[in-house]
Design a protein around this motif. Structure first.
Motif, PDB file in Angstrom:
ATOM      1  N   SER A 159       4.446  -4.261  -9.350  1.00 35.54           N
ATOM      2  CA  SER A 159       3.015  -4.456  -9.028  1.00 35.54           C
ATOM      3  C   SER A 159       2.265  -3.297  -8.322  1.00 35.54           C
ATOM      4  O   SER A 159       3.001  -2.384  -7.643  1.00 35.54           O
ATOM      5  CB  SER A 159       2.823  -5.313  -8.067  1.00 35.54           C
ATOM      6  OG  SER A 159       3.415  -5.506  -6.717  1.00 35.54           O
ATOM      7  N   ASP A 160       1.247  -3.026  -8.727  1.00 36.62           N
ATOM      8  CA  ASP A 160       0.453  -1.964  -8.131  1.00 36.62           C
ATOM      9  C   ASP A 160      -0.604  -2.564  -7.081  1.00 36.62           C
ATOM     10  O   ASP A 160      -1.470  -3.114  -7.282  1.00 36.62           O
ATOM     11  CB  ASP A 160      -0.487  -1.313  -9.098  1.00 36.62           C
ATOM     12  CG  ASP A 160      -1.329  -0.144  -8.604  1.00 36.62           C
ATOM     13  OD1 ASP A 160      -1.190   0.288  -7.419  1.00 36.62           O
ATOM     14  OD2 ASP A 160      -2.345   0.259  -9.292  1.00 36.62           O
ATOM     15  N   GLY A 161       0.145  -2.525  -5.977  1.00 41.21           N
ATOM     16  CA  GLY A 161      -0.524  -3.206  -4.734  1.00 41.21           C
ATOM     17  C   GLY A 161      -0.098  -4.658  -4.545  1.00 41.21           C
ATOM     18  O   GLY A 161       0.993  -5.194  -5.342  1.00 41.21           O
ATOM     19  N   TYR A 169       4.239  -8.313  -2.917  1.00 40.84           N
ATOM     20  CA  TYR A 169       4.093  -7.548  -4.014  1.00 40.84           C
ATOM     21  C   TYR A 169       5.565  -7.774  -4.600  1.00 40.84           C
ATOM     22  O   TYR A 169       6.491  -8.362  -3.979  1.00 40.84           O
ATOM     23  CB  TYR A 169       3.894  -6.162  -3.638  1.00 40.84           C
ATOM     24  CG  TYR A 169       5.238  -5.398  -2.827  1.00 40.84           C
ATOM     25  CD1 TYR A 169       6.033  -4.433  -3.190  1.00 40.84           C
ATOM     26  CD2 TYR A 169       5.366  -5.773  -1.626  1.00 40.84           C
ATOM     27  CE1 TYR A 169       7.117  -3.939  -2.555  1.00 40.84           C
ATOM     28  CE2 TYR A 169       6.366  -5.147  -0.605  1.00 40.84           C
ATOM     29  CZ  TYR A 169       7.358  -4.285  -1.149  1.00 40.84           C
ATOM     30  OH  TYR A 169       8.172  -3.593  -0.146  1.00 40.84           O
ATOM     31  N   GLU A 202       1.452   7.704  -6.049  1.00 42.84           N
ATOM     32  CA  GLU A 202       0.280   8.481  -6.233  1.00 42.84           C
ATOM     33  C   GLU A 202       0.937  10.181  -5.933  1.00 42.84           C
ATOM     34  O   GLU A 202       0.495  10.937  -6.507  1.00 42.84           O
ATOM     35  CB  GLU A 202      -0.812   8.168  -5.614  1.00 42.84           C
ATOM     36  CG  GLU A 202      -1.592   6.970  -5.727  1.00 42.84           C
ATOM     37  CD  GLU A 202      -2.875   6.600  -4.849  1.00 42.84           C
ATOM     38  OE1 GLU A 202      -3.067   7.174  -3.975  1.00 42.84           O
ATOM     39  OE2 GLU A 202      -3.173   5.282  -4.983  1.00 42.84           O
ATOM     40  N   ARG A 213       3.862   1.483  -1.077  1.00 39.84           N
ATOM     41  CA  ARG A 213       4.469   1.802  -2.495  1.00 39.84           C
ATOM     42  C   ARG A 213       3.283   2.426  -3.453  1.00 39.84           C
ATOM     43  O   ARG A 213       3.798   3.481  -4.286  1.00 39.84           O
ATOM     44  CB  ARG A 213       4.688   0.386  -3.110  1.00 39.84           C
ATOM     45  CG  ARG A 213       5.381   0.287  -4.584  1.00 39.84           C
ATOM     46  CD  ARG A 213       5.340  -0.972  -5.017  1.00 39.84           C
ATOM     47  NE  ARG A 213       5.356  -1.074  -6.432  1.00 39.84           N
ATOM     48  CZ  ARG A 213       6.369  -0.835  -7.480  1.00 39.84           C
ATOM     49  NH1 ARG A 213       7.486  -0.387  -6.813  1.00 39.84           N
ATOM     50  NH2 ARG A 213       6.100  -0.610  -8.611  1.00 39.84           N
ATOM     51  N   SER A 214       2.177   2.066  -3.437  1.00 39.09           N
ATOM     52  CA  SER A 214       1.048   2.656  -4.262  1.00 39.09           C
ATOM     53  C   SER A 214       0.800   4.050  -3.852  1.00 39.09           C
ATOM     54  O   SER A 214       0.663   5.023  -4.729  1.00 39.09           O
ATOM     55  CB  SER A 214      -0.320   1.844  -4.158  1.00 39.09           C
ATOM     56  OG  SER A 214      -0.075   0.638  -4.618  1.00 39.09           O
ATOM     57  N   ARG A 220       0.892  -1.175  -0.121  1.00 40.40           N
ATOM     58  CA  ARG A 220      -0.061  -0.009  -0.017  1.00 40.40           C
ATOM     59  C   ARG A 220       0.695   1.393   0.112  1.00 40.40           C
ATOM     60  O   ARG A 220       0.598   2.245  -0.599  1.00 40.40           O
ATOM     61  CB  ARG A 220      -0.772   0.006   1.233  1.00 40.40           C
ATOM     62  CG  ARG A 220      -1.837   1.299   1.272  1.00 40.40           C
ATOM     63  CD  ARG A 220      -2.553   1.147   2.570  1.00 40.40           C
ATOM     64  NE  ARG A 220      -3.515   2.135   2.740  1.00 40.40           N
ATOM     65  CZ  ARG A 220      -4.338   2.470   3.834  1.00 40.40           C
ATOM     66  NH1 ARG A 220      -4.344   1.688   4.849  1.00 40.40           N
ATOM     67  NH2 ARG A 220      -4.919   3.750   3.731  1.00 40.40           N
TER      68      ARG A 220
END
Length: 253
Positions: free
Chosen positions: A135-137, A199, A126, A121-122, A119
Motif C-alpha cells: 500500500s501507499d500509506g 499498511y 520516494e 515506507r512511502s 509514512r
C-alpha cells in the motif's frame, strides 16, 4: 554538548549500561525507579535515585510528569531514555525542551516521521529505495485492503503503522482471511498504540531479518554501525541479534 548530570528514564540492564558509560565519562547519573525496583542494581549504581511511582509502568516509567519532576528536582541537564518506554515519544521530547532539559535522542520531528511506518515506507519509495509491493500509506478500509491484496498477490502481511517490537503484525494467506486480519490488526493497534492505522505489504515467507543501524548527531554527521542479523525470533520478537550478520557478509539471503 557536555553534561555534568544525566537522568536515566529507564530500568534494569538498559539503565545500568547507560550509567556505566556516564561514569566512565565523568558524568553524574540520576536513576528513577518504581517501588518494585527500589533495591535493583541500577538504582544502587547511580549517583542519585528518585522514586517516581508504583510498579505499573504507566504510573512510573511512562509517567511523564513524574520523570520531568525528578529531573528538575535533581538538577539533571539531560534525560537519556534508553530504549523502549519514552525513547520514541515525540511529545516527551518536546516537554523536555519546554523545561530546559536536553532529550538525548532524535528530535520530535524525526520521531514523528519514522514513528509512522506507513509514512516511512512511502518516503523510502520516494527516495528511490526498493520496497516490497504494498500500500501507499495507511489502508483506510477492509475493502481497500482486499483491492491491494488482489493487486499484489497473496500472502500479504498487515502491519500497524505505529507498531514496534513485533507487535501489531498478522499475515493473511488469502482474500477470505484478509478482512478478519484487517479488523483484528486495526483494533489491536488502536488499543495498544492509540493509532489504528495499518499498511499492507507482500509477505515474504522465507527471508532473513537483517538490520542496519544509523547514528546521527545535531551537526549533521551520520554513520552506520554495521549490520546485524535478527532472524532468530519467537512470535515476531527477536531472541538473538548477531553482528556482523553472517548472511550479509557472505552475500546470502
Amino acid at each position: 554538548m557536555s553534561f555534568t548530570r544525566i537522568l536515566i528514564a529507564n530500568r534494569g540492564e538498559i539503565a545500568l549500561r547507560v550509567a556505566r558509560t556516564c561514569r566512565e565519562m565523568g558524568i553524574e547519573t540520576v536513576a528513577v525507579y518504581s517501588t518494585a525496583d527500589r533495591d535493583a542494581r541500577f538504582t544502587a549504581y547511580a549517583d542519585r535515585a528518585v522514586h517516581i511511582g508504583p510498579p505499573p509502568a504507566r504510573r512510573s516509567y511512562l509517567c511523564v510528569p513524574a520523570v520531568i519532576e525528578a529531573a528538575l528536582q535533581t538538577g539533571a541537564e539531560a534525560i537519556h531514555p534508553g530504549y523502549g518506554f519514552l525513547s520514541e515519544d515525540a511529545d516527551f521530547a518536546r516537554i523536555c525542551a519546554d523545561n530546559g532539559i536536553t532529550f538525548i535522542g532524535p528530535s520530535p520531528e524525526v520521531m514523528e516521521c519514522v514513528g509512522d511506518k506507513a509514512r516511512v515506507r512511502s518516503l523510502m519509495a520516494e527516495a528511490g529505495l526498493p520496497v516490497l509491493p504494498g500500500s501507499d500509506g495507511a489502508v483506510p478500509s477492509a475493502a481497500e485492503a482486499e483491492r491491494i491484496g488482489a493487486e499484489i498477490g497473496y500472502p500479504v502481511i498487515v502491519k500497524a503503522a505505529a507498531g514496534g517490537g513485533g507487535r501489531g503484525i498478522e499475515v493473511a494467506r488469502d482474500r477470505a482471511a484478509l478482512r478478519d486480519v484487517y479488523r483484528r490488526t486495526t483494533a489491536f493497534a488502536r488499543q495498544m498504540f492509540g493509532n489504528g492505522d495499518v499498511y499492507i505489504e507482500r509477505f515474504v515467507p522465507v527471508a532473513r531479518h537483517v538490520e542496519v543501524q544509523l547514528l546521527g548527531d545535531s551537526a549533521g554527521t551520520v554513520v552506520h554501525l554495521g549490520e546485524r542479523d535478527c532472524s532468530l525470533q519467537r512470535r515476531n520478537q527477536k531472541l538473538v541479534e548477531e553482528a556482523p550478520s553472517p548472511r550479509a557478509a557472505r552475500g546470502g539471503t
